[in-house]
Design an enzyme around this catalytic site. Sequence first.
Site, PDB file in Angstrom:
ATOM      1  N   CYS A 148     -19.858 -15.252 -39.301  1.00  0.00           N
ATOM      2  CA  CYS A 148     -19.451 -14.058 -38.620  1.00  0.00           C
ATOM      3  C   CYS A 148     -18.336 -14.403 -37.647  1.00  0.00           C
ATOM      4  O   CYS A 148     -17.544 -13.466 -37.506  1.00  0.00           O
ATOM      5  CB  CYS A 148     -20.658 -13.307 -38.286  1.00  0.00           C
ATOM      6  SG  CYS A 148     -21.726 -14.242 -37.281  1.00  0.00           S
ATOM      7  N   LYS A 160     -36.980  -9.251 -44.240  1.00  0.00           N
ATOM      8  CA  LYS A 160     -36.361  -9.409 -45.477  1.00  0.00           C
ATOM      9  C   LYS A 160     -35.252 -10.306 -45.873  1.00  0.00           C
ATOM     10  O   LYS A 160     -34.166 -10.165 -45.267  1.00  0.00           O
ATOM     11  CB  LYS A 160     -35.713  -7.677 -45.498  1.00  0.00           C
ATOM     12  CG  LYS A 160     -35.865  -7.114 -46.947  1.00  0.00           C
ATOM     13  CD  LYS A 160     -35.010  -7.801 -48.025  1.00  0.00           C
ATOM     14  CE  LYS A 160     -33.577  -7.430 -48.087  1.00  0.00           C
ATOM     15  NZ  LYS A 160     -32.627  -8.465 -48.855  1.00  0.00           N
ATOM     16  N   THR A 210     -23.477  -2.115 -44.489  1.00  0.00           N
ATOM     17  CA  THR A 210     -24.763  -1.965 -44.355  1.00  0.00           C
ATOM     18  C   THR A 210     -25.482  -1.705 -43.058  1.00  0.00           C
ATOM     19  O   THR A 210     -26.363  -1.159 -43.077  1.00  0.00           O
ATOM     20  CB  THR A 210     -25.443  -3.383 -45.089  1.00  0.00           C
ATOM     21  OG1 THR A 210     -24.662  -3.678 -46.301  1.00  0.00           O
ATOM     22  CG2 THR A 210     -26.853  -3.050 -45.293  1.00  0.00           C
ATOM     23  N   GLY A 211     -24.795  -2.367 -42.223  1.00  0.00           N
ATOM     24  CA  GLY A 211     -25.157  -2.078 -40.645  1.00  0.00           C
ATOM     25  C   GLY A 211     -25.327  -0.636 -40.304  1.00  0.00           C
ATOM     26  O   GLY A 211     -26.012  -0.109 -39.813  1.00  0.00           O
ATOM     27  N   GLU A 254     -12.166  -9.022 -42.723  1.00  0.00           N
ATOM     28  CA  GLU A 254     -12.975 -10.171 -42.777  1.00  0.00           C
ATOM     29  C   GLU A 254     -12.990 -10.877 -44.312  1.00  0.00           C
ATOM     30  O   GLU A 254     -13.679 -10.219 -45.090  1.00  0.00           O
ATOM     31  CB  GLU A 254     -14.314  -9.888 -42.456  1.00  0.00           C
ATOM     32  CG  GLU A 254     -15.241 -11.089 -42.378  1.00  0.00           C
ATOM     33  CD  GLU A 254     -16.501 -10.921 -41.886  1.00  0.00           C
ATOM     34  OE1 GLU A 254     -17.073  -9.657 -42.216  1.00  0.00           O
ATOM     35  OE2 GLU A 254     -17.047 -11.436 -40.864  1.00  0.00           O
ATOM     36  N   GLY A 294     -25.480  -8.825 -40.843  1.00  0.00           N
ATOM     37  CA  GLY A 294     -24.891  -8.539 -42.227  1.00  0.00           C
ATOM     38  C   GLY A 294     -23.497  -7.809 -42.002  1.00  0.00           C
ATOM     39  O   GLY A 294     -22.752  -7.855 -40.905  1.00  0.00           O
ATOM     40  N   SER A 295     -23.077  -7.146 -43.052  1.00  0.00           N
ATOM     41  CA  SER A 295     -21.674  -6.179 -43.064  1.00  0.00           C
ATOM     42  C   SER A 295     -21.872  -5.097 -42.305  1.00  0.00           C
ATOM     43  O   SER A 295     -23.042  -4.560 -41.955  1.00  0.00           O
ATOM     44  CB  SER A 295     -21.398  -6.198 -44.484  1.00  0.00           C
ATOM     45  OG  SER A 295     -22.338  -5.154 -45.069  1.00  0.00           O
ATOM     46  N   GLU A 303     -25.749  -7.197 -35.698  1.00  0.00           N
ATOM     47  CA  GLU A 303     -24.921  -8.332 -35.518  1.00  0.00           C
ATOM     48  C   GLU A 303     -23.988  -8.122 -36.984  1.00  0.00           C
ATOM     49  O   GLU A 303     -24.595  -8.501 -38.041  1.00  0.00           O
ATOM     50  CB  GLU A 303     -25.704  -9.613 -35.646  1.00  0.00           C
ATOM     51  CG  GLU A 303     -26.641  -9.577 -34.446  1.00  0.00           C
ATOM     52  CD  GLU A 303     -25.910 -10.110 -33.032  1.00  0.00           C
ATOM     53  OE1 GLU A 303     -24.597  -9.910 -33.032  1.00  0.00           O
ATOM     54  OE2 GLU A 303     -26.698 -10.393 -31.905  1.00  0.00           O
TER      55      GLU A 303
HETATM   56  P1  NAD Z   1     -24.901  -7.388 -46.302  1.00  0.00           P
HETATM   57  O1  NAD Z   1     -24.682  -6.521 -45.401  1.00  0.00           O
HETATM   58  O2  NAD Z   1     -24.576  -7.078 -47.815  1.00  0.00           O
HETATM   59  O3  NAD Z   1     -26.282  -7.808 -46.427  1.00  0.00           O
HETATM   60  C1  NAD Z   1     -27.281  -8.363 -45.465  1.00  0.00           C
HETATM   61  C2  NAD Z   1     -28.777  -8.032 -45.617  1.00  0.00           C
HETATM   62  O4  NAD Z   1     -28.832  -6.574 -45.664  1.00  0.00           O
HETATM   63  C3  NAD Z   1     -29.175  -8.391 -46.892  1.00  0.00           C
HETATM   64  O5  NAD Z   1     -30.684  -8.829 -46.682  1.00  0.00           O
HETATM   65  C4  NAD Z   1     -29.125  -7.299 -47.925  1.00  0.00           C
HETATM   66  O6  NAD Z   1     -30.091  -7.261 -48.788  1.00  0.00           O
HETATM   67  C5  NAD Z   1     -29.621  -6.257 -46.826  1.00  0.00           C
HETATM   68  N1  NAD Z   1     -29.180  -4.803 -47.528  1.00  0.00           N
HETATM   69  C6  NAD Z   1     -28.186  -4.436 -47.918  1.00  0.00           C
HETATM   70  N2  NAD Z   1     -28.177  -3.011 -48.265  1.00  0.00           N
HETATM   71  C7  NAD Z   1     -29.154  -2.661 -47.567  1.00  0.00           C
HETATM   72  C8  NAD Z   1     -29.460  -1.203 -46.970  1.00  0.00           C
HETATM   73  N3  NAD Z   1     -29.083  -0.252 -47.776  1.00  0.00           N
HETATM   74  N4  NAD Z   1     -30.613  -1.129 -46.167  1.00  0.00           N
HETATM   75  C9  NAD Z   1     -31.084  -2.378 -45.678  1.00  0.00           C
HETATM   76  N5  NAD Z   1     -30.955  -3.573 -45.872  1.00  0.00           N
HETATM   77  C10 NAD Z   1     -29.961  -3.644 -46.895  1.00  0.00           C
HETATM   78  O7  NAD Z   1     -24.065  -8.770 -45.755  1.00  0.00           O
HETATM   79  P2  NAD Z   1     -24.319 -10.091 -46.430  1.00  0.00           P
HETATM   80  O8  NAD Z   1     -23.257 -10.186 -47.420  1.00  0.00           O
HETATM   81  O9  NAD Z   1     -25.354 -10.847 -46.682  1.00  0.00           O
HETATM   82  O10 NAD Z   1     -23.680 -11.090 -45.099  1.00  0.00           O
HETATM   83  C11 NAD Z   1     -22.011 -11.118 -44.777  1.00  0.00           C
HETATM   84  C12 NAD Z   1     -21.832 -10.272 -43.628  1.00  0.00           C
HETATM   85  O11 NAD Z   1     -22.685 -10.502 -42.591  1.00  0.00           O
HETATM   86  C13 NAD Z   1     -20.557 -10.284 -42.964  1.00  0.00           C
HETATM   87  O12 NAD Z   1     -20.030  -9.430 -42.665  1.00  0.00           O
HETATM   88  C14 NAD Z   1     -20.821 -11.299 -41.665  1.00  0.00           C
HETATM   89  O13 NAD Z   1     -19.750 -11.335 -40.729  1.00  0.00           O
HETATM   90  C15 NAD Z   1     -22.159 -10.851 -41.263  1.00  0.00           C
HETATM   91  N6  NAD Z   1     -22.775 -11.773 -40.515  1.00  0.00           N
HETATM   92  C16 NAD Z   1     -22.989 -11.425 -39.132  1.00  0.00           C
HETATM   93  C17 NAD Z   1     -23.525 -12.329 -38.256  1.00  0.00           C
HETATM   94  C18 NAD Z   1     -23.717 -11.987 -36.748  1.00  0.00           C
HETATM   95  O14 NAD Z   1     -24.564 -12.539 -36.176  1.00  0.00           O
HETATM   96  N7  NAD Z   1     -22.672 -11.387 -36.503  1.00  0.00           N
HETATM   97  C19 NAD Z   1     -24.055 -13.422 -39.040  1.00  0.00           C
HETATM   98  C20 NAD Z   1     -24.189 -13.571 -40.302  1.00  0.00           C
HETATM   99  C21 NAD Z   1     -23.393 -12.712 -41.038  1.00  0.00           C
END
Ligand code: NAD
Length: 480
Positions: free
Chosen positions: A283, A174, A231-232, A383, A227-228, A249
């Site tokens: 991140c 996705k 959402t995680g 962050e 991601g965040s 992550e």
């Molecule tokens: P986000 O959590 O908003 O989105 C990440 C992904 O999750 C997107 O594809 C989004 O469409 C999907 N998503 C959103 N809601 C969802 C749900 N309810 N169920 C399943 N999937 C859903 O994050 P972002 O804004 O895209 O990225 C920024 C964040 O990601 C920052 O906090 C950053 O630190 C983190 N990040 C971490 C790493 C790592 O390896 N640790 C790497 C890159 C980014």
Amino acid sequence: MQEYWQNYINGRWVDGGSGRLAITNPGTGEKLAEIALASRQDVDDAVAAARACHRSGALSTLRPVERSRMMRRMGDYLLAHRTEIAELLTLESGKPYWEAVIEVEGAARYFEYYGNQAETVEGRSIPLGGDYLDFTIYEPYGVSAQIIPWNYPLEMTARGIAAALTTANACVVKTPELDPLTNSYLAHAAEAAGLPDGALNILCGYGDEAGAQLAGHADIGTIVFTGSVETGTKVALAAAANLKPAILELGGKSAAIVMPDADLDVVMESVRWGIFFNAGQVCSAMSRLIAHADVHDELVERSAALAQSLSVGPGIERREFGATMGAMISDGQRDRAENLCRNAERGGAKLVTGGHRLNQPGSFLAPTVFSDVSSDMEIAQTEVFGPVLTVLKTTSEAEAIKIANGTDYGLVGGIFTADIDAAHRAARQIQAGQIFINEWFAGGVETPFGGYGKSGYGREKGREALWNYVQTKNIAYRTR
Ligand code: NAD
């Protein structure tokens, strides 16, 4: 520029059940293209295709060297098309072209690295006495779900799928809504490499629709989410409802400690990469600099000069490796970062440079440095995910480590010092999944990466990540 991009399910390019989504170029603020928007049904179709591919044995019955060669060919495809992929990535993400080239090469490197590991996933023989032959084998989970963030859309997908496919899992990806286009090249790479239909499915869709459907799907084997934290947490709960293992992550607020004996030229090199690379949307960004009082003022001054020396503007015009920075991913992210800067000033932090948007089209934030930051301030805890460095002053190693550990996160950390004992003391005491000594971002695809605390759990990269994608089966055989 192709005006409309489709999703890729079961070896075919398809429209989205939820219509289309417009993609914006954050370097200009103008519309770039449209992409198919996946519905929940599209996700079901993709999972079904991946499951059928897995069950057919099309991946798992191959000799590992065959999967290894497929992975290598996927990486070679990306390298052969690096210019066009990097240009597209620049236009959809806002990063400078030369940074996009680094990302394409980084993505290719994952296919090389994990492709090379395909033949190394070996089981054990366990002695049980004369009447038995006992051994373990590693089997794929089946369908690997991958949910990708926008900051490194190509590299994050490559990181997950290279390890997943090497170990014979079929994948459903996705992609991020803000910059999904370059992921299409991974489907082209899969076709060029001869992957069976259904082995790799790539969909763009909204997080709360397609993402949620994938995370909560009963037929996936495992899920990797980047991601965040917010959402995680939702993804982990959805996975738990079906008892599916998840790797998370998440974000970070990572700190570098600078001791008085540090080489400040080396520190400044790490400041350049640590907080201004990808406009700080990393991140593992070095977002907090914990400077000993003896070197604090010089570091603040040099960081401000560095920030002011960066040429900020559309990434497509910034082709050569150098002192340049691109746009943030969107106006929304830029505004969020700008608000955090305003709050920091109101809360008593000293804005040394930057802290405001640029007066031009596009999602640009001036490279920013704050001093007089204390550990309890919002700007030291939250962050920003932008080009914003906070500098905190300290007078002892113990206090510096306490500050470094004073957030909910624990992704990475680091120390700059000439004292090897101090370096190793800090390395053991900083609560984070990866420690950098005298170089931020030291490491590579070979080194395991993942968080402590709210930065998530499980590891990506390195040999560790392979074990996310296989489950151990023990086979005991009574010989007579
Ligand atoms: P986000 O959590 O908003 O989105 C990440 C992904 O999750 C997107 O594809 C989004 O469409 C999907 N998503 C959103 N809601 C969802 C749900 N309810 N169920 C399943 N999937 C859903 O994050 P972002 O804004 O895209 O990225 C920024 C964040 O990601 C920052 O906090 C950053 O630190 C983190 N990040 C971490 C790493 C790592 O390896 N640790 C790497 C890159 C980014």
